[in-house]
Scaffold this active site. Structure first.
Site, short mmCIF file in Angstrom:
data_model
loop_
_atom_site.label_atom_id
_atom_site.label_comp_id
_atom_site.label_asym_id
_atom_site.label_seq_id
_atom_site.Cartn_x
_atom_site.Cartn_y
_atom_site.Cartn_z
CE LYS A 152 8.55 52.08 15.55
NZ LYS A 152 10.35 52.40 15.11
CE1 TYR B 140 12.47 47.51 13.97
CE2 TYR B 140 11.98 47.12 16.84
CZ TYR B 140 11.68 47.39 15.26
OH TYR B 140 10.90 49.09 15.48
CG ASN C 24 11.15 56.03 14.22
OD1 ASN C 24 10.66 54.81 15.19
ND2 ASN C 24 12.47 55.80 13.48
CG HIS D 137 7.92 48.51 11.36
ND1 HIS D 137 9.02 48.78 11.56
CD2 HIS D 137 7.19 47.53 11.37
CE1 HIS D 137 9.18 47.93 10.25
NE2 HIS D 137 8.03 47.13 10.32
CD GLU E 51 8.24 43.73 8.92
OE1 GLU E 51 7.11 44.82 8.53
OE2 GLU E 51 9.54 43.76 8.65
P1 ADP Z 1 12.73 52.39 10.12
O1 ADP Z 1 11.87 51.73 10.82
O2 ADP Z 1 12.75 53.31 9.31
O3 ADP Z 1 12.70 50.81 8.84
P2 ADP Z 1 15.09 50.54 10.46
O4 ADP Z 1 14.85 49.26 10.08
O5 ADP Z 1 16.59 51.62 10.23
O6 ADP Z 1 14.48 51.82 10.28
O7 ADP Z 1 15.29 50.25 12.49
C1 ADP Z 1 14.34 50.04 12.70
C2 ADP Z 1 13.99 51.25 14.45
O8 ADP Z 1 15.62 51.04 14.73
C3 ADP Z 1 13.79 52.40 13.67
O9 ADP Z 1 12.49 53.45 13.62
C4 ADP Z 1 14.12 53.37 15.07
O10 ADP Z 1 13.29 53.41 15.92
C5 ADP Z 1 15.35 52.28 15.67
N1 ADP Z 1 16.42 52.69 15.51
C6 ADP Z 1 17.46 53.00 14.20
N2 ADP Z 1 18.35 53.42 13.90
C7 ADP Z 1 18.87 54.37 15.50
C8 ADP Z 1 19.69 54.14 15.97
N3 ADP Z 1 20.84 54.53 15.19
N4 ADP Z 1 19.97 54.46 17.55
C9 ADP Z 1 18.56 54.69 17.96
N5 ADP Z 1 17.89 53.20 17.46
C10 ADP Z 1 17.88 53.32 16.22
#
Ligand code: ADP
Length: 158
Positions: A14, A54, A117, A120, A131
């Site tokens: 990211k 997403y 974070n 992905h 994907e």
């Molecule tokens: P992951 O990336 O761990 O699979 P998700 O698919 O649930 O998690 O969410 C996609 C991305 O959306 C996350 O990696 C994060 O960057 C963002 N995200 C998820 N939850 C939140 C939140 N509560 N607030 C802000 N960003 C979020």
């Protein structure tokens, strides 16, 4: 012949990984595990691809923020392959919230954030297949033998 447990998965470095100058560090975590990079490129993400990628969180209040965040700079997309690659990469990446992620994971070592974070990683085989196809054309994926790749004994039973 491919191992029956060999899988492909999609990784995105990211914008925060790009801006913080830790792309190499992050890529290294996957390489040294034995995962094989079969596709890799830098690209600028746009709304349409982010809305598809997403779709499962499109109704969340933070979705607009995520789209803006993911467009802040180019990202690096990678297709990885390996035995159990989908679960193996999720373990290396760690859970969504950086502040909850264990030390030793990418998010645990480099992030305190939920949004920023760093990485992905596809969360199941079905999504991984979709994907990889979303981000890579067939001629951007490479099938080659990595010499240390077949360290898993073909006779191992899972
Ligand atoms: P992951 O990336 O761990 O699979 P998700 O698919 O649930 O998690 O969410 C996609 C991305 O959306 C996350 O990696 C994060 O960057 C963002 N995200 C998820 N939850 C939140 C939140 N509560 N607030 C802000 N960003 C979020």
């Amino acid at each position: 012949m491919a191992h029956p447990k060999e899988e492909r998965t999609l990784i995105i470095l990211k914008p925060d990984a790009v801006h913080r100058g830790i792309m190499g560090e992050v890529i290294n975590r996957f390489e040294r595990k034995g995962l094989k990079i079969i596709g890799m490129k830098m690209m600028q993400l746009e709304d349409a691809v982010l809305e598809a990628h997403y779709a499962h969180i499109a109704d969340k209040p933070f979705f607009g923020g995520i789209k803006a965040f993911m467009k802040q700079s180019p990202v690096v997309v990678m297709a990885l392959s390996g035995i159990g690659a989908v679960d193996a990469t999720r373990i290396i990446v760690g859970p969504t919230k950086g502040f909850e992620a264990a030390a030793g994971t990418i998010r645990g070592d480099f992030s305190l954030s939920v949004q920023s974070n760093l990485v992905h990683a596809s969360d199941n085989i079905e999504n991984a297949t979709a994907e990889v196809t979303r981000f890579f054309k067939e001629d951007e994926l490479f099938d080659y033998k990595r010499n240390d790749f077949e360290f898993v004994n073909a006779e191992e039973v899972f």
